[in-house]
Design an enzyme around this catalytic site. Structure first.
Site, PDB file in Angstrom:
ATOM      1  N   SER A 108       0.832  -1.216   0.000  1.00  0.00           N
ATOM      2  CA  SER A 108       0.000   0.000   0.000  1.00  0.00           C
ATOM      3  C   SER A 108       0.858   1.253   0.000  1.00  0.00           C
ATOM      4  O   SER A 108       1.909   1.299   0.642  1.00  0.00           O
ATOM      5  CB  SER A 108      -0.878   0.000   1.253  1.00  0.00           C
ATOM      6  OG  SER A 108      -1.545   1.228   1.382  1.00  0.00           O
ATOM      7  N   GLN A 128       0.889  -0.251  -4.756  1.00  0.00           N
ATOM      8  CA  GLN A 128      -0.502   0.223  -4.868  1.00  0.00           C
ATOM      9  C   GLN A 128      -0.573   1.725  -4.634  1.00  0.00           C
ATOM     10  O   GLN A 128       0.031   2.240  -3.693  1.00  0.00           O
ATOM     11  CB  GLN A 128      -1.379  -0.506  -3.833  1.00  0.00           C
ATOM     12  CG  GLN A 128      -2.835  -0.071  -3.807  1.00  0.00           C
ATOM     13  CD  GLN A 128      -3.120   1.024  -2.798  1.00  0.00           C
ATOM     14  OE1 GLN A 128      -2.467   1.097  -1.754  1.00  0.00           O
ATOM     15  NE2 GLN A 128      -4.064   1.901  -3.097  1.00  0.00           N
ATOM     16  N   TYR A 130      -3.345   5.277  -4.747  1.00  0.00           N
ATOM     17  CA  TYR A 130      -4.674   5.873  -4.912  1.00  0.00           C
ATOM     18  C   TYR A 130      -4.508   7.087  -5.811  1.00  0.00           C
ATOM     19  O   TYR A 130      -3.391   7.567  -6.038  1.00  0.00           O
ATOM     20  CB  TYR A 130      -5.226   6.334  -3.555  1.00  0.00           C
ATOM     21  CG  TYR A 130      -5.560   5.209  -2.599  1.00  0.00           C
ATOM     22  CD1 TYR A 130      -6.656   4.386  -2.820  1.00  0.00           C
ATOM     23  CD2 TYR A 130      -4.797   4.993  -1.458  1.00  0.00           C
ATOM     24  CE1 TYR A 130      -6.982   3.368  -1.933  1.00  0.00           C
ATOM     25  CE2 TYR A 130      -5.116   3.983  -0.559  1.00  0.00           C
ATOM     26  CZ  TYR A 130      -6.207   3.173  -0.804  1.00  0.00           C
ATOM     27  OH  TYR A 130      -6.515   2.174   0.077  1.00  0.00           O
ATOM     28  N   THR A 156      -5.975   1.623  -6.927  1.00  0.00           N
ATOM     29  CA  THR A 156      -7.238   1.329  -6.228  1.00  0.00           C
ATOM     30  C   THR A 156      -8.181   2.516  -6.393  1.00  0.00           C
ATOM     31  O   THR A 156      -7.845   3.644  -6.032  1.00  0.00           O
ATOM     32  CB  THR A 156      -6.967   1.064  -4.728  1.00  0.00           C
ATOM     33  OG1 THR A 156      -6.044  -0.018  -4.620  1.00  0.00           O
ATOM     34  CG2 THR A 156      -8.246   0.711  -3.993  1.00  0.00           C
ATOM     35  N   ARG A 165     -19.622   4.283  11.181  1.00  0.00           N
ATOM     36  CA  ARG A 165     -19.800   2.842  11.392  1.00  0.00           C
ATOM     37  C   ARG A 165     -20.761   2.639  12.560  1.00  0.00           C
ATOM     38  O   ARG A 165     -20.552   3.234  13.622  1.00  0.00           O
ATOM     39  CB  ARG A 165     -18.463   2.167  11.719  1.00  0.00           C
ATOM     40  CG  ARG A 165     -17.458   2.288  10.622  1.00  0.00           C
ATOM     41  CD  ARG A 165     -16.159   1.598  10.983  1.00  0.00           C
ATOM     42  NE  ARG A 165     -15.215   1.740   9.881  1.00  0.00           N
ATOM     43  CZ  ARG A 165     -14.325   2.732   9.777  1.00  0.00           C
ATOM     44  NH1 ARG A 165     -14.256   3.652  10.716  1.00  0.00           N
ATOM     45  NH2 ARG A 165     -13.525   2.792   8.747  1.00  0.00           N
ATOM     46  N   LYS A 254      -7.976  -1.894  -9.196  1.00  0.00           N
ATOM     47  CA  LYS A 254      -8.601  -2.644  -8.095  1.00  0.00           C
ATOM     48  C   LYS A 254      -9.877  -1.935  -7.649  1.00  0.00           C
ATOM     49  O   LYS A 254      -9.874  -0.704  -7.494  1.00  0.00           O
ATOM     50  CB  LYS A 254      -7.603  -2.720  -6.933  1.00  0.00           C
ATOM     51  CG  LYS A 254      -8.119  -3.345  -5.656  1.00  0.00           C
ATOM     52  CD  LYS A 254      -6.960  -3.565  -4.680  1.00  0.00           C
ATOM     53  CE  LYS A 254      -7.420  -4.098  -3.348  1.00  0.00           C
ATOM     54  NZ  LYS A 254      -7.979  -3.071  -2.475  1.00  0.00           N
ATOM     55  N   HIS A 278     -13.327  -3.481  -1.615  1.00  0.00           N
ATOM     56  CA  HIS A 278     -12.383  -2.978  -0.604  1.00  0.00           C
ATOM     57  C   HIS A 278     -12.616  -3.673   0.749  1.00  0.00           C
ATOM     58  O   HIS A 278     -12.521  -3.063   1.816  1.00  0.00           O
ATOM     59  CB  HIS A 278     -12.539  -1.461  -0.448  1.00  0.00           C
ATOM     60  CG  HIS A 278     -11.245  -0.737  -0.181  1.00  0.00           C
ATOM     61  ND1 HIS A 278     -10.625   0.053  -1.111  1.00  0.00           N
ATOM     62  CD2 HIS A 278     -10.454  -0.685   0.919  1.00  0.00           C
ATOM     63  CE1 HIS A 278      -9.519   0.564  -0.590  1.00  0.00           C
ATOM     64  NE2 HIS A 278      -9.399   0.129   0.638  1.00  0.00           N
ATOM     65  N   GLY A 310     -11.815 -10.089  -1.298  1.00  0.00           N
ATOM     66  CA  GLY A 310     -12.922  -9.793  -0.392  1.00  0.00           C
ATOM     67  C   GLY A 310     -13.515 -11.072   0.158  1.00  0.00           C
ATOM     68  O   GLY A 310     -14.168 -11.824  -0.582  1.00  0.00           O
ATOM     69  N   GLY A 311     -13.249 -11.365   1.422  1.00  0.00           N
ATOM     70  CA  GLY A 311     -13.903 -12.488   2.094  1.00  0.00           C
ATOM     71  C   GLY A 311     -13.172 -13.812   1.998  1.00  0.00           C
ATOM     72  O   GLY A 311     -13.664 -14.817   2.513  1.00  0.00           O
ATOM     73  N   ARG A 313     -11.045 -16.597   3.133  1.00  0.00           N
ATOM     74  CA  ARG A 313     -10.494 -17.052   4.424  1.00  0.00           C
ATOM     75  C   ARG A 313      -9.991 -18.490   4.376  1.00  0.00           C
ATOM     76  O   ARG A 313      -9.417 -18.984   5.330  1.00  0.00           O
ATOM     77  CB  ARG A 313     -11.577 -16.976   5.526  1.00  0.00           C
ATOM     78  CG  ARG A 313     -12.152 -15.578   5.756  1.00  0.00           C
ATOM     79  CD  ARG A 313     -11.147 -14.650   6.413  1.00  0.00           C
ATOM     80  NE  ARG A 313     -11.734 -13.360   6.712  1.00  0.00           N
ATOM     81  CZ  ARG A 313     -11.781 -12.345   5.848  1.00  0.00           C
ATOM     82  NH1 ARG A 313     -11.274 -12.462   4.626  1.00  0.00           N
ATOM     83  NH2 ARG A 313     -12.335 -11.198   6.195  1.00  0.00           N
ATOM     84  N   ARG A 333      -7.537  -9.359   5.242  1.00  0.00           N
ATOM     85  CA  ARG A 333      -7.568  -9.628   6.693  1.00  0.00           C
ATOM     86  C   ARG A 333      -6.917 -10.958   7.046  1.00  0.00           C
ATOM     87  O   ARG A 333      -6.314 -11.082   8.108  1.00  0.00           O
ATOM     88  CB  ARG A 333      -9.009  -9.571   7.194  1.00  0.00           C
ATOM     89  CG  ARG A 333      -9.594  -8.159   7.124  1.00  0.00           C
ATOM     90  CD  ARG A 333     -11.013  -8.151   7.631  1.00  0.00           C
ATOM     91  NE  ARG A 333     -11.651  -6.858   7.516  1.00  0.00           N
ATOM     92  CZ  ARG A 333     -12.241  -6.409   6.404  1.00  0.00           C
ATOM     93  NH1 ARG A 333     -12.235  -7.132   5.294  1.00  0.00           N
ATOM     94  NH2 ARG A 333     -12.827  -5.216   6.391  1.00  0.00           N
TER      95      ARG A 333
HETATM   96  C1  LIG Z   1      -7.145  -2.691   7.589  1.00  0.00           C
HETATM   97  C2  LIG Z   1      -7.261  -2.646   6.099  1.00  0.00           C
HETATM   98  C3  LIG Z   1      -6.512  -1.708   5.369  1.00  0.00           C
HETATM   99  C4  LIG Z   1      -6.605  -1.654   3.972  1.00  0.00           C
HETATM  100  N1  LIG Z   1      -5.840  -0.755   3.294  1.00  0.00           N
HETATM  101  C5  LIG Z   1      -5.856  -0.773   1.926  1.00  0.00           C
HETATM  102  C6  LIG Z   1      -4.983   0.059   1.187  1.00  0.00           C
HETATM  103  O1  LIG Z   1      -4.180   0.823   1.744  1.00  0.00           O
HETATM  104  N2  LIG Z   1      -5.044  -0.009  -0.165  1.00  0.00           N
HETATM  105  C7  LIG Z   1      -5.913  -0.840  -0.827  1.00  0.00           C
HETATM  106  O2  LIG Z   1      -5.932  -0.871  -2.060  1.00  0.00           O
HETATM  107  N3  LIG Z   1      -6.743  -1.642  -0.135  1.00  0.00           N
HETATM  108  C8  LIG Z   1      -6.726  -1.641   1.211  1.00  0.00           C
HETATM  109  N4  LIG Z   1      -7.526  -2.496   1.904  1.00  0.00           N
HETATM  110  C9  LIG Z   1      -8.383  -3.441   1.161  1.00  0.00           C
HETATM  111  C10 LIG Z   1      -7.635  -4.742   0.871  1.00  0.00           C
HETATM  112  O3  LIG Z   1      -6.607  -4.550  -0.073  1.00  0.00           O
HETATM  113  C11 LIG Z   1      -8.591  -5.795   0.295  1.00  0.00           C
HETATM  114  O4  LIG Z   1      -9.322  -5.233  -0.768  1.00  0.00           O
HETATM  115  C12 LIG Z   1      -9.561  -6.337   1.351  1.00  0.00           C
HETATM  116  O5  LIG Z   1      -8.948  -6.440   2.613  1.00  0.00           O
HETATM  117  C13 LIG Z   1     -10.064  -7.705   0.893  1.00  0.00           C
HETATM  118  O6  LIG Z   1     -10.980  -8.212   1.787  1.00  0.00           O
HETATM  119  P1  LIG Z   1     -10.589  -9.262   2.947  1.00  0.00           P
HETATM  120  O7  LIG Z   1      -9.980  -8.463   4.040  1.00  0.00           O
HETATM  121  O8  LIG Z   1     -11.904  -9.837   3.327  1.00  0.00           O
HETATM  122  O9  LIG Z   1      -9.634 -10.251   2.354  1.00  0.00           O
HETATM  123  C14 LIG Z   1      -7.475  -2.549   3.283  1.00  0.00           C
HETATM  124  C15 LIG Z   1      -8.203  -3.504   4.018  1.00  0.00           C
HETATM  125  C16 LIG Z   1      -8.100  -3.560   5.408  1.00  0.00           C
HETATM  126  C17 LIG Z   1      -8.888  -4.603   6.148  1.00  0.00           C
END
Ligand SMILES: Cc1cc2nc3c(=O)[nH]c(=O)nc-3n(C[C@H](O)[C@H](O)[C@H](O)COP(=O)(O)O)c2cc1C
Length: 390
Positions: A108, A128, A130, A156, A165, A254, A278, A310-311, A313, A333
């Protein structure tokens, strides 16, 4: 001595919860607004089942592949995540683990470690960024990443600056000063192992973003960098095409959910896209990527590498995405829980768990190679898919 190895990502998450201060843990769990998207990201994978074979299965199974020109040992990539104050080594531990396990790593631009440090320990880094700052600043960041050795770029685009939230956002200080220490003391003192892991390095977490520094200037704090991003004009598709033209190597967009956006990504010459919301941290109510993956693959899968994040695990989640057309997945995560639970070894453990799960699903579904998965390997309930845009 307790067994440090964990057998699933859920176990790693439980350990992370026990180890991290409450605010840090909840900053990772995140999920915007009501958490509809982050929940759907997990629930949707659970709705899919498998149609296994019981004999004639393949003894030798191969899961290596390529993504964005990188040879990887399995169809999994580290998704970029910002400031990893989860562990003192942060992104460096992740980079070493990824290199040891043969998977590429998204870094990132909001990371707490510099692109130079990370490229030194991992030769498959995808930087990565923005759409933040002016054009000159973005070109300078790309140039710096190129010089450091980044192999590709991830742009991204799916951030909507949602900041409410229902479960209450954790308080994150701009920097760790006396005021922050005092305010965070009760929850940090309740997690002595986490505190000790930092204390013995002699450093508190630095909440700065070295990859967002302008040439010759000190790294901004996380919120300083976030402010620059918030103040930046929003990109048009022409702007995105311009940025793509500034990078001669592999380039991913992304955050795509819609077919019409996916077609635009192809038109501007990207090499890959990630179907992603995201991790549910963005516009809440956006469907889980696994629900929209098929329509996007049908529309552009022969013109661009389609990934999903995304998701994810489990190894079986990876296989579900592959069966619906993804070339590979990215994880967020899952590796952050591993990092929190065990540093570099914890991230390696997570990657091993996924590898084992992919192999087990390959065995059960009778596949010798990961490009053999088809939708017919899955049990898909009626009404599962979503089709956004045309
Ligand atoms: C704590 C956290 C920080 C994140 N920071 C970025 C980031 O800096 N740049 C980015 O492209 N995505 C970021 N993401 C999104 C992740 O790259 C990814 O799209 C997402 O975590 C996928 O879902 P998952 O956590 O269920 O695997 C972040 C996600 C989390 C949980």
């Amino acid at each position: 001595m307790p067994n440090k190895w964990f057998e699933t990502v859920a176990v790693a998450q439980r350990r992370a919860k026990q180890r991290l201060p409450k605010s840090v843990y909840s900053a990772l769990t995140a999920g915007s607004e009501k958490g509809l998207s982050s929940r759907d990201n997990l629930d949707s994978f659970d709705e899919l089942g498998f149609a296994p074979h019981v004999a004639g299965n393949a003894t030798n199974r191969s899961m290596s592949t390529t993504v964005m020109g990188q040879s990887i040992s399995m169809p999994v990539i580290i998704s970029p995540t910002g400031v990893q104050a989860v562990h003192p080594e942060g992104e460096l531990a992740v980079a070493r683990a990824a290199a040891n396990r043969g998977v590429a790593m998204g870094l990132s631009s909001f990371a707490s470690r510099s692109i130079e440090e990370v490229c030194e320990v991992n030769s498959q880094v995808l930087f990565q960024l923005y759409w933040s700052g002016d054009r000159e600043t973005m070109v300078a960041r790309l140039e710096r990443a190129r010089r450091a050795g980044a192999q590709g770029v991830i742009l991204t685009l799916d951030w909507s600056f949602s900041n409410g939230r229902d479960w209450g956002s954790p308080w994150i200080p701009d920097k760790i000063d006396a005021k922050a220490v005092l305010r965070l003391a009760p929850e940090v003192l309740a997690r002595p192992r986490w505190l000790w892991s930092f204390a013995r390095t002699g450093h508190l977490p630095t909440l700065t973003t070295p990859n967002m520094a302008r040439p010759g200037e000190a790294p901004p704090t996380f919120f300083g960098a976030y402010y620059e991003w918030m103040q930046s004009s929003l990109p048009s598709w022409e702007d995105v095409a311009w940025l793509r033209a500034q990078w001669s190597g592999p380039f991913m967009v992304k955050g795509v959910s819609r077919v019409d956006d996916a077609k635009r990504v192809v038109d501007l010459g990207a090499s890959a896209l990630s179907v992603s919301n995201h991790g549910g941290n963005n516009l809440d109510g956006t469907p889980a990527p696994i629900r929209v993956l098929s329509t996007i693959c049908d529309a552009v899968g022969d013109q661009v590498e389609v990934l999903l994040d995304g998701g994810v695990r489990r190894g079986s989640d990876v296989v579900k995405a592959l069966a619906l057309g993804a070339r590979a997945v990215m994880i967020g995560r899952a590796y952050l829980w591993g990092l929190a639970a065990g540093g570099q070894a914890g991230v390696e453990n997570v990657l091993d768990v996924l590898r084992g799960g992919i192999d087990s699903a390959m065995l059960g579904l009778g596949k010798a190679n990961i490009d053999e998965f088809v939708p017919g390997d899955l049990v898909v309930p009626n009404g599962f898919f979503r089709s956004l845009g045309t």
